[in-house]
Design a protein around this motif. Structure first.
Motif, PDB file in Angstrom:
ATOM      1  N   ALA A 120       0.934  -1.000   0.074  1.00 29.86           N
ATOM      2  CA  ALA A 120      -0.006  -0.020   0.110  1.00 29.86           C
ATOM      3  C   ALA A 120       0.957   1.333   0.057  1.00 29.86           C
ATOM      4  O   ALA A 120       0.692   2.282  -0.689  1.00 29.86           O
ATOM      5  CB  ALA A 120      -0.935  -0.066   1.326  1.00 29.86           C
ATOM      6  N   GLU A 121       1.953   1.154   0.890  1.00 26.07           N
ATOM      7  CA  GLU A 121       2.847   2.315   0.762  1.00 26.07           C
ATOM      8  C   GLU A 121       3.450   2.748  -0.440  1.00 26.07           C
ATOM      9  O   GLU A 121       3.549   3.849  -0.924  1.00 26.07           O
ATOM     10  CB  GLU A 121       4.073   1.858   1.969  1.00 26.07           C
ATOM     11  N   ALA A 122       3.576   1.643  -1.140  1.00 27.13           N
ATOM     12  CA  ALA A 122       4.402   1.702  -2.583  1.00 27.13           C
ATOM     13  C   ALA A 122       3.395   2.378  -3.513  1.00 27.13           C
ATOM     14  O   ALA A 122       3.604   3.137  -4.398  1.00 27.13           O
ATOM     15  CB  ALA A 122       5.078   0.441  -2.842  1.00 27.13           C
ATOM     16  N   ILE A 123       2.186   1.564  -3.835  1.00 23.73           N
ATOM     17  CA  ILE A 123       1.314   2.206  -4.737  1.00 23.73           C
ATOM     18  C   ILE A 123       0.823   3.349  -4.330  1.00 23.73           C
ATOM     19  O   ILE A 123       0.318   4.269  -5.446  1.00 23.73           O
ATOM     20  CB  ILE A 123       0.006   1.060  -5.075  1.00 23.73           C
ATOM     21  N   ASN A 124       0.691   3.844  -3.107  1.00 25.16           N
ATOM     22  CA  ASN A 124       0.226   5.107  -2.743  1.00 25.16           C
ATOM     23  C   ASN A 124       1.288   6.195  -3.299  1.00 25.16           C
ATOM     24  O   ASN A 124       0.762   7.299  -4.153  1.00 25.16           O
ATOM     25  CB  ASN A 124       0.131   5.322  -1.311  1.00 25.16           C
TER      26      ASN A 124
ATOM     27  N   GLU B  62      -6.149   6.065  -3.628  1.00 23.73           N
ATOM     28  CA  GLU B  62      -7.421   5.520  -3.158  1.00 23.73           C
ATOM     29  C   GLU B  62      -7.456   3.779  -3.004  1.00 23.73           C
ATOM     30  O   GLU B  62      -7.884   3.224  -2.215  1.00 23.73           O
ATOM     31  CB  GLU B  62      -8.539   5.621  -4.378  1.00 23.73           C
ATOM     32  N   MET B  63      -6.490   3.082  -3.998  1.00 23.97           N
ATOM     33  CA  MET B  63      -6.293   1.932  -3.971  1.00 23.97           C
ATOM     34  C   MET B  63      -5.399   1.526  -2.614  1.00 23.97           C
ATOM     35  O   MET B  63      -5.603   0.518  -2.219  1.00 23.97           O
ATOM     36  CB  MET B  63      -5.704   1.316  -5.211  1.00 23.97           C
ATOM     37  N   ALA B  64      -4.669   2.319  -2.288  1.00 21.06           N
ATOM     38  CA  ALA B  64      -3.841   2.152  -1.170  1.00 21.06           C
ATOM     39  C   ALA B  64      -4.443   2.078   0.225  1.00 21.06           C
ATOM     40  O   ALA B  64      -4.522   1.270   0.954  1.00 21.06           O
ATOM     41  CB  ALA B  64      -2.525   3.127  -1.037  1.00 21.06           C
ATOM     42  N   PHE B  65      -5.600   3.208   0.077  1.00 21.04           N
ATOM     43  CA  PHE B  65      -6.550   3.104   1.146  1.00 21.04           C
ATOM     44  C   PHE B  65      -7.373   1.786   1.281  1.00 21.04           C
ATOM     45  O   PHE B  65      -7.858   1.506   2.413  1.00 21.04           O
ATOM     46  CB  PHE B  65      -7.418   4.339   1.185  1.00 21.04           C
ATOM     47  N   ALA B  66      -7.747   1.262   0.094  1.00 24.88           N
ATOM     48  CA  ALA B  66      -8.384   0.134   0.061  1.00 24.88           C
ATOM     49  C   ALA B  66      -7.888  -1.020   0.848  1.00 24.88           C
ATOM     50  O   ALA B  66      -8.457  -1.885   1.292  1.00 24.88           O
ATOM     51  CB  ALA B  66      -8.681  -0.290  -1.436  1.00 24.88           C
ATOM     52  N   VAL B  67      -6.507  -1.154   0.703  1.00 28.89           N
ATOM     53  CA  VAL B  67      -5.674  -2.084   1.623  1.00 28.89           C
ATOM     54  C   VAL B  67      -6.112  -2.135   2.856  1.00 28.89           C
ATOM     55  O   VAL B  67      -6.254  -3.175   3.802  1.00 28.89           O
ATOM     56  CB  VAL B  67      -4.434  -2.093   1.497  1.00 28.89           C
ATOM     57  N   LEU B  68      -6.532  -0.931   3.438  1.00 24.85           N
ATOM     58  CA  LEU B  68      -6.903  -0.710   4.842  1.00 24.85           C
ATOM     59  C   LEU B  68      -8.174  -0.923   5.236  1.00 24.85           C
ATOM     60  O   LEU B  68      -8.688  -1.626   6.207  1.00 24.85           O
ATOM     61  CB  LEU B  68      -6.458   0.802   5.503  1.00 24.85           C
ATOM     62  N   LYS B  69      -9.275  -0.569   4.217  1.00 26.95           N
ATOM     63  CA  LYS B  69     -10.538  -0.501   4.499  1.00 26.95           C
ATOM     64  C   LYS B  69     -11.233  -2.007   3.946  1.00 26.95           C
ATOM     65  O   LYS B  69     -12.191  -2.446   4.911  1.00 26.95           O
ATOM     66  CB  LYS B  69     -11.069   0.702   3.673  1.00 26.95           C
ATOM     67  N   ASP B  70     -10.848  -2.295   2.909  1.00 22.94           N
ATOM     68  CA  ASP B  70     -11.811  -3.300   2.290  1.00 22.94           C
ATOM     69  C   ASP B  70     -10.990  -4.590   1.643  1.00 22.94           C
ATOM     70  O   ASP B  70     -11.314  -5.630   1.429  1.00 22.94           O
ATOM     71  CB  ASP B  70     -12.478  -3.009   0.921  1.00 22.94           C
ATOM     72  N   GLY B  71      -9.381  -4.441   1.668  1.00 22.74           N
ATOM     73  CA  GLY B  71      -8.590  -5.290   0.928  1.00 22.74           C
ATOM     74  C   GLY B  71      -8.943  -5.215  -0.414  1.00 22.74           C
ATOM     75  O   GLY B  71      -9.801  -5.143  -1.233  1.00 22.74           O
ATOM     76  N   LEU B  72      -7.918  -5.490  -1.156  1.00 22.38           N
ATOM     77  CA  LEU B  72      -7.581  -5.355  -2.828  1.00 22.38           C
ATOM     78  C   LEU B  72      -8.007  -6.790  -3.287  1.00 22.38           C
ATOM     79  O   LEU B  72      -7.267  -7.622  -3.111  1.00 22.38           O
ATOM     80  CB  LEU B  72      -6.283  -4.690  -3.110  1.00 22.38           C
ATOM     81  N   SER B  73      -9.201  -6.794  -3.717  1.00 25.22           N
ATOM     82  CA  SER B  73      -9.469  -8.169  -4.465  1.00 25.22           C
ATOM     83  C   SER B  73     -10.345  -7.913  -5.801  1.00 25.22           C
ATOM     84  O   SER B  73     -10.813  -7.041  -5.855  1.00 25.22           O
ATOM     85  CB  SER B  73     -10.225  -8.948  -3.475  1.00 25.22           C
ATOM     86  N   ASN B  74     -10.407  -8.938  -6.504  1.00 25.36           N
ATOM     87  CA  ASN B  74     -11.180  -8.754  -7.731  1.00 25.36           C
ATOM     88  C   ASN B  74     -12.816  -8.655  -7.242  1.00 25.36           C
ATOM     89  O   ASN B  74     -13.519  -7.839  -8.066  1.00 25.36           O
ATOM     90  CB  ASN B  74     -11.470 -10.392  -8.428  1.00 25.36           C
ATOM     91  N   GLN B  75     -13.210  -8.966  -6.328  1.00 22.65           N
ATOM     92  CA  GLN B  75     -14.611  -8.835  -5.706  1.00 22.65           C
ATOM     93  C   GLN B  75     -14.663  -7.316  -5.209  1.00 22.65           C
ATOM     94  O   GLN B  75     -15.902  -6.919  -5.429  1.00 22.65           O
ATOM     95  CB  GLN B  75     -14.829  -9.943  -4.666  1.00 22.65           C
TER      96      GLN B  75
ATOM     97  N   ASN C 251       0.293   8.850   5.731  1.00 23.02           N
ATOM     98  CA  ASN C 251       0.195   8.872   7.150  1.00 23.02           C
ATOM     99  C   ASN C 251      -0.924   7.778   7.919  1.00 23.02           C
ATOM    100  O   ASN C 251      -0.479   7.273   9.139  1.00 23.02           O
ATOM    101  CB  ASN C 251      -0.174  10.271   7.606  1.00 23.02           C
ATOM    102  N   LEU C 252      -1.917   7.625   7.077  1.00 30.01           N
ATOM    103  CA  LEU C 252      -2.803   6.695   7.520  1.00 30.01           C
ATOM    104  C   LEU C 252      -2.111   4.987   7.701  1.00 30.01           C
ATOM    105  O   LEU C 252      -2.510   4.299   8.488  1.00 30.01           O
ATOM    106  CB  LEU C 252      -4.163   6.495   6.523  1.00 30.01           C
ATOM    107  N   ILE C 253      -1.324   5.029   6.691  1.00 30.78           N
ATOM    108  CA  ILE C 253      -0.512   3.605   6.733  1.00 30.78           C
ATOM    109  C   ILE C 253       0.351   3.553   7.962  1.00 30.78           C
ATOM    110  O   ILE C 253       0.632   2.563   8.375  1.00 30.78           O
ATOM    111  CB  ILE C 253       0.156   3.561   5.305  1.00 30.78           C
ATOM    112  N   VAL C 254       0.987   4.708   8.003  1.00 24.69           N
ATOM    113  CA  VAL C 254       1.750   4.577   9.511  1.00 24.69           C
ATOM    114  C   VAL C 254       1.129   4.493  10.500  1.00 24.69           C
ATOM    115  O   VAL C 254       1.457   3.464  11.344  1.00 24.69           O
ATOM    116  CB  VAL C 254       2.390   5.896   9.444  1.00 24.69           C
TER     117      VAL C 254
END
Length: 753
Positions: free
Chosen positions: A454-458, A464-477, A675-678
């Motif tokens: 998430a840190e890298a793609i941010n 938005e996709m980096a935040f998705a790792v925190l909130k929903d998980g990145l997946s096809n679904q 900073n959210l990832i931190v």
């Protein structure tokens, strides 16, 4: 001990390493069945000797990182040795057992000895039996250099074996220095990239399971995948795309014993494997957690290899090998070991040298989430209880003498993990004798790698996709799709026959009429039938059907929300989805606008949900992209201006409206998500040898982006003993000023005599 050594003397001190050095009386005893006699078997014994040398630094990495981070403070019984590290006083190498760079170079020289002798050409039954081991040992050496960089900053990069004093003198004079600035180039100039290709093709070694005395550990789980080593190295150098590609490749195609090591990495339920069911119950001031279900403590007490990707194993009893207890002792636990018996653990105030900092505690307690009723419907906002992971990482403890405080128990979780014990964690103090040992230490854990991804793609420009790792998980679904649609609104109406123009046949898209040429004559086909044509138009209520269609509303780009019941990553924009298609090796989770491959699933789970309940999609009204980014943008302003927390909240409220983020500065948004990832790194992986390393690396990202990363790190660490809600002008100025010099972030190598 108090022995001062020059660096050459240090290198000479590691000459005692013998090439075939693993002791078969240890739990690290390989299975020789698949290897030919003599050299190949001796090489495998040596590989296990190297794994044993990792044990010497696994615990030390945890303690040294924690002591320099913002997550700990000291107590009554903190020794001078630990206090010097906590206060960044640059203690001299060799002045205590934690400060011995020779142990890191013992790993390096062991690897160099092995690599100088290993035979990658000879085959057994047509198979080059030592190639896989060769690649694994190169990656262990590379990992050891990453640890050296994290602790010492710049060190000699030695890739030849030291077997004499002359070797030590020569290599000290000729070897380049490796640091975060040139780590990739030096890896590339040695044999790291070749080893990576071999490992990508053949996978990791496996010698079956190892018995610790308290359970089995797959031997392959002790070797380090090259994707993780290179991902960390690229991220250290701010090469975000390359780092993301390595982590993505690891998620997508990881190998273990010549087979796929981990199942589908885009399983949206992965982060639900270990979680605290953070649904507060009760009313008023009696809110508490229901911590039933999968228990987050099991992420540390059990050894699921999908969660604990790489481990350094410890024996639970002396007769199985080395029992590692340094971490337990420093965090406040007295250990007792006798041959034939498992280690006994009890909390003891006199052992408590590092305690959870007030900043860490308040960060957890400041987390808010939605409270749900028994039907799972939203009920109210729950405040004051905080992230459930606090209760499993730093619970309140009652020592034998009745003294009460918080204690770091991540590596000695509560010995009873049923729901009633978990309720105790949140409502009253644990007793000093309610703990058990974990027996191995994770060098890499799955959610930590996702956070680095998430840190890298941010920083690649995908917040938005980096935040998705925190909130929903990145997946096809969980991700939305997009396509092109006709946005004109059509109305169906029945028409009478019009004189001289044939019968109008209407549908929702247009009107079918007899086709005429430019002179008004009917058009016939080859069979002399009148050709019918479709006259496209918009039929407005009360208007005329032949209003021309709005061509600007044809083929309009739009997205389809995920088919998750809770809405999934509804906040990921078309812009990010489109741009992600240009990086298939880094963001290939969904790279085409198809609609028939999206499975309807219950919910997605991001890492934040491990401690704050069901935060995915629209199910949670608090942990949303717009609100959380606004919070961190306001926090940046508060730090810069020395605001009160109340002033920050006032600013925050002006930066979003519902699900709409009113901030348009892309750099500010990326910095806020970082900073959210931190914060999530602290909540999920505190005291696991990651925190200060994370702060240093991310300080480098900020500096590269034009933000003063040095001041940022100094401020973070200088806020150890303050609440996150305290005025932003409050911090330890002495520590802050010391950390404004990045040289003080690192320990010093032995000085020349």
């Amino acid at each position: 001990m108090n022995i001062k050594k020059s660096f050459i003397a240090l290198l000479i001190s590691i000459l005692s390493f013998g090439f075939f050095s693993s002791s078969c009386s240890d739990m690290l005893e390989p299975n020789m069945d698949r290897y030919s006699e003599n050299f190949a078997q001796d090489s495998v014994y040596s590989a296990f000797g190297i794994l044993m040398s990792i044990q010497n630094v696994a615990e030390r990495s945890i303690i040294l990182d924690a002591a320099r981070s913002d997550l700990v403070t000291t107590g009554t019984y903190t020794t001078d040795s630990i206090m010097e590290i906590v206060n960044f006083e640059d203690p001299e190498d060799g002045t205590n057992a934690l400060l011995n760079v020779a142990d890191y170079y013992h790993i390096v020289n062991s690897c160099n000895q092995y690599l100088a002798k290993v035979d990658t050409v000879s085959t057994k039954d047509g198979y080059a039996e030592m190639k896989r081991e060769y690649a694994a040992i190169v990656m262990i050496r590379s990992w050891a250099y990453l640890q050296l960089i994290n602790v010492y900053g710049t060190v000699p990069y030695i890739t030849e074996p030291i077997s004499s004093v002359d070797d030590a003198d020569r290599l000290m004079a000729s070897s380049p220095k490796i640091s975060k600035d040139n780590v990739i180039s030096l890896f590339a100039s040695s044999d790291v990239m070749r080893a990576y290709e071999i490992q990508a093709a053949l996978g990791l070694p496996s010698y079956g399971n190892l018995t610790t005395g308290a359970g089995d550990v797959p031997s392959g789980q002790m070797f380090i995948p090259g994707d993780l080593v290179l991902g960390d190295a690229y991220l250290m150098q701010n090469d975000y795309q390359k780092a993301a590609e390595k982590y993505f490749h690891f998620f997508d195609k990881s190998f273990y014993n010549n087979s796929i090591r981990y199942s589908n990495p885009y399983d949206a339920t992965m982060n639900r494997t270990y979680y605290m069911d953070a649904r507060a119950t009760g009313s008023g001031d009696s809110k508490y957690y229901d911590l039933s279900g999968w228990n987050w403590l099991n992420a540390f007490s059990s050894n699921n290899y999908r969660e604990r990707l790489v481990v350094s194993a410890s024996a639970s009893r002396k007769d199985y090998g080395r029992v590692m207890t340094d971490v337990q002792n420093v965090f406040g636990f007295k250990t007792s070991i006798s041959r034939g018996s498992s280690i006994s653990i009890s909390a003891n105030a006199e052992y408590q040298q590092l305690l959870p900092s007030q900043n860490y505690i308040s960060l957890n307690q400041s987390q808010t989430f939605n409270r749900y009723n028994s039907n799972g419907d939203y009920s109210e906002i729950c405040e004051g209880v905080g992230d459930a992971r606090l209760y499993a990482t730093a619970p309140m403890i009652e020592f034998q003498d009745g003294e009460r405080t918080r204690i770091i128990d991540k590596f000695v979780p509560s010995s009873s993990r049923n729901s009633s014990t978990m309720s105790v964690l949140t409502s009253r103090n644990l007793r000093y004798n309610q703990f058990s040992n974990v027996n191995n230490y994770a060098l890499y854990r799955n959610p930590v790698i996702w956070l680095r991804y998430a840190e890298a793609i941010n920083r690649m420009g995908f917040p938005e996709m980096a935040f998705a790792v925190l909130k929903d998980g990145l997946s096809n679904q969980s991700l939305p799709t997009y396509g092109f649609f006709d946005k004109n609104v059509y109305f169906t109406e029945t028409y009478e026959e019009a004189e001289g123009s044939g019968v109008f046949i209407t549908d929702t898209l247009g009107v079918i009429v007899e086709k005429k040429d430019s002179l008004g004559n009917l058009v016939y086909d080859d069979d002399h039938n009148v050709v019918l044509d479709t006259l496209w138009g918009i039929d407005t209520p009360g208007g005329d059907w032949h209003n021309l269609i709005d061509s600007s509303l044809l083929n309009v780009e739009d997205y389809v929300e995920p088919e998750l019941q809770n809405g999934g990553c509804y906040y990921v924009s078309i812009d990010e989805l489109q741009r992600a298609e240009t990086y298939p090796e880094a963001l290939g989770i969904k790279i085409s606008p198809t609609f028939d491959d999206v499975s309807v699933v219950d919910k997605g789970y991001g890492i934040h949900g491990r401690g704050c309940g069901d935060v995915g999609g629209r199910y949670d009204s608090l942990f949303t992209y717009a609100r959380m980014v606004a919070k961190k943008v306001a926090e940046d302003s508060a730090i810069a201006m020395g605001w009160t927390y109340e002033k920050q909240l006032e600013c925050e409220a002006s930066l979003y409206s519902g699900d709409t983020l009113l901030v348009t500065d892309k750099n500010a948004i990326i910095n806020a998500v970082e900073n959210l990832i931190v914060d999530e790194g602290a909540l999920e992986s505190a005291f696991e040898s990651n925190r200060f390393v994370d702060l240093m690396r991310i300080a480098g990202h900020k500096t590269a982006a034009g933000i003063d990363g040095t001041k940022w790190l100094a401020w973070k660490v200088a806020r150890r003993d303050y609440n996150v809600t305290d005025d932003y002008s409050q911090f330890n100025t002495t520590l802050y000023n010391k950390l404004l010099n990045p040289k003080n972030w690192f320990l010093s190598l032995p000085k020349e005599q």
